[in-house]
Design an enzyme around this catalytic site. Sequence first.
Site, PDB file in Angstrom:
ATOM      1  N   ARG A  28       0.867  -1.287  -0.147  1.00 42.79           N
ATOM      2  CA  ARG A  28       0.021   0.065  -0.006  1.00 42.79           C
ATOM      3  C   ARG A  28       0.646   1.442  -0.005  1.00 42.79           C
ATOM      4  O   ARG A  28       0.452   2.039  -0.793  1.00 42.79           O
ATOM      5  CB  ARG A  28      -0.787   0.143   1.210  1.00 42.79           C
ATOM      6  N   CYS A 166      -8.124  -0.389  11.022  1.00 46.31           N
ATOM      7  CA  CYS A 166      -6.810  -1.084  11.637  1.00 46.31           C
ATOM      8  C   CYS A 166      -7.444  -1.748  13.015  1.00 46.31           C
ATOM      9  O   CYS A 166      -7.381  -2.726  13.121  1.00 46.31           O
ATOM     10  CB  CYS A 166      -5.756  -0.154  11.748  1.00 46.31           C
ATOM     11  N   ARG A 186      -5.929  -5.389  13.276  1.00 45.87           N
ATOM     12  CA  ARG A 186      -5.188  -6.155  12.246  1.00 45.87           C
ATOM     13  C   ARG A 186      -3.982  -5.841  11.929  1.00 45.87           C
ATOM     14  O   ARG A 186      -2.916  -6.298  11.419  1.00 45.87           O
ATOM     15  CB  ARG A 186      -6.169  -6.362  11.010  1.00 45.87           C
ATOM     16  N   SER A 187      -3.634  -4.245  12.112  1.00 46.01           N
ATOM     17  CA  SER A 187      -2.198  -3.732  11.651  1.00 46.01           C
ATOM     18  C   SER A 187      -2.026  -2.605  12.472  1.00 46.01           C
ATOM     19  O   SER A 187      -2.893  -1.640  13.023  1.00 46.01           O
ATOM     20  CB  SER A 187      -2.782  -3.079  10.176  1.00 46.01           C
ATOM     21  N   ASP A 189       0.805   0.204  13.269  1.00 46.10           N
ATOM     22  CA  ASP A 189       1.881   1.310  12.913  1.00 46.10           C
ATOM     23  C   ASP A 189       2.675   1.432  14.243  1.00 46.10           C
ATOM     24  O   ASP A 189       1.932   2.510  15.005  1.00 46.10           O
ATOM     25  CB  ASP A 189       1.549   2.262  12.154  1.00 46.10           C
ATOM     26  N   ASN A 197      -3.858   3.967  19.640  1.00 45.63           N
ATOM     27  CA  ASN A 197      -4.803   3.054  19.687  1.00 45.63           C
ATOM     28  C   ASN A 197      -4.801   2.438  21.084  1.00 45.63           C
ATOM     29  O   ASN A 197      -5.831   2.074  21.629  1.00 45.63           O
ATOM     30  CB  ASN A 197      -4.450   1.873  18.778  1.00 45.63           C
ATOM     31  N   HIS A 227       4.040  -3.513  13.498  1.00 41.19           N
ATOM     32  CA  HIS A 227       5.337  -3.340  12.442  1.00 41.19           C
ATOM     33  C   HIS A 227       5.979  -1.900  12.595  1.00 41.19           C
ATOM     34  O   HIS A 227       5.180  -0.876  13.184  1.00 41.19           O
ATOM     35  CB  HIS A 227       4.892  -3.361  10.893  1.00 41.19           C
ATOM     36  N   ILE A 228       7.050  -1.675  12.012  1.00 43.35           N
ATOM     37  CA  ILE A 228       7.874  -0.303  12.116  1.00 43.35           C
ATOM     38  C   ILE A 228       8.193  -0.126  10.605  1.00 43.35           C
ATOM     39  O   ILE A 228       8.941  -1.048  10.039  1.00 43.35           O
ATOM     40  CB  ILE A 228       9.074  -0.321  13.096  1.00 43.35           C
ATOM     41  N   TYR A 229       7.970   1.034  10.181  1.00 45.45           N
ATOM     42  CA  TYR A 229       8.257   1.317   8.744  1.00 45.45           C
ATOM     43  C   TYR A 229       9.854   1.761   8.710  1.00 45.45           C
ATOM     44  O   TYR A 229      10.362   2.453   9.512  1.00 45.45           O
ATOM     45  CB  TYR A 229       7.516   2.524   8.021  1.00 45.45           C
TER      46      TYR A 229
END
Length: 291
Positions: A28, A166, A186-187, A189, A197, A227-229
């Site tokens: 995405r 999310c 689900r996801s 960041d 959140n 996850h971490i970008y």
Amino acid sequence: MTVLHPELQYLEIARDIMDNGHISLNERTGIRTKSLIGRTVVLDVENGPYPTISTRKAPTRSPIAEFLGYMKGLTNAEDFAKLGAPTWYANANETKAWLENPVRKGENDCGQIYGAVARNFPVVGGGKIDLLNKIVNNIKQNLDDRGEIITYWHPGMFHLGALRPCLHTLNFALQGDDLYLEAYQRSADWAIGTVTNLQQTHFALEFMAFLTNKNPKRARLHMTNAHIYENQFELMEEQLSREPILTNNTKLILDPNVKSVADIDALQNVDGFKVTGYDNYHPAIKYPFAS
């Protein structure tokens, strides 16, 4: 059962992602991530603290405003911003797939997202269910059908919104006068979204208990993909190098005048909702947002 301070749980998982996360490309955003599957943070809503973080200064007003926007069923980024949550402008106006979607109504339109789905959940054969009203009414009457669930997840409506949810499901459970919450995401960041959140999960339980005259007990946020970008790695290492300040006595103050779903629907600002005791923290870190 003693619950570890929420920031220590947050930092422990952040360290695990950085050290052991699986590297993959997020289609995405076009940015690589490090990710772990299946992580949970436990929040002691009854005894606190409210889950802020101290290793960087983070917002407390906008997470509450955004969640109240979900409860109201908002569909427009400007309406979220008027409440105090400007975060939806990017999803409304900068996401390529949404900009090309023929159902988009124009600038700032988010479409059928989060609470817009939950407050008007379609029924096969016609009609809609207001999931928020259903659960408030049930819990007020000491009813728990083991399905006191607010969900924003409706695959048949994804094409009608700017972003799939999310944090997608809130499962409330009643034991006597004690109210619990199992939340599912689900996801996650981890650098940006999870900080919000965690606050929203705590807020959801404490506020629902207030609306229904119950005792808020424990909330757990279960996250599938944490996850971490890649463009956040260096900044996350900086944050992890800082010593957490665990002396903040953070508490959520609810607006005493917002006592029903009708009051939520009529809400024009979140001035009556506050977080107190968030006084000591390290400087802010401006993480890049992956839209």
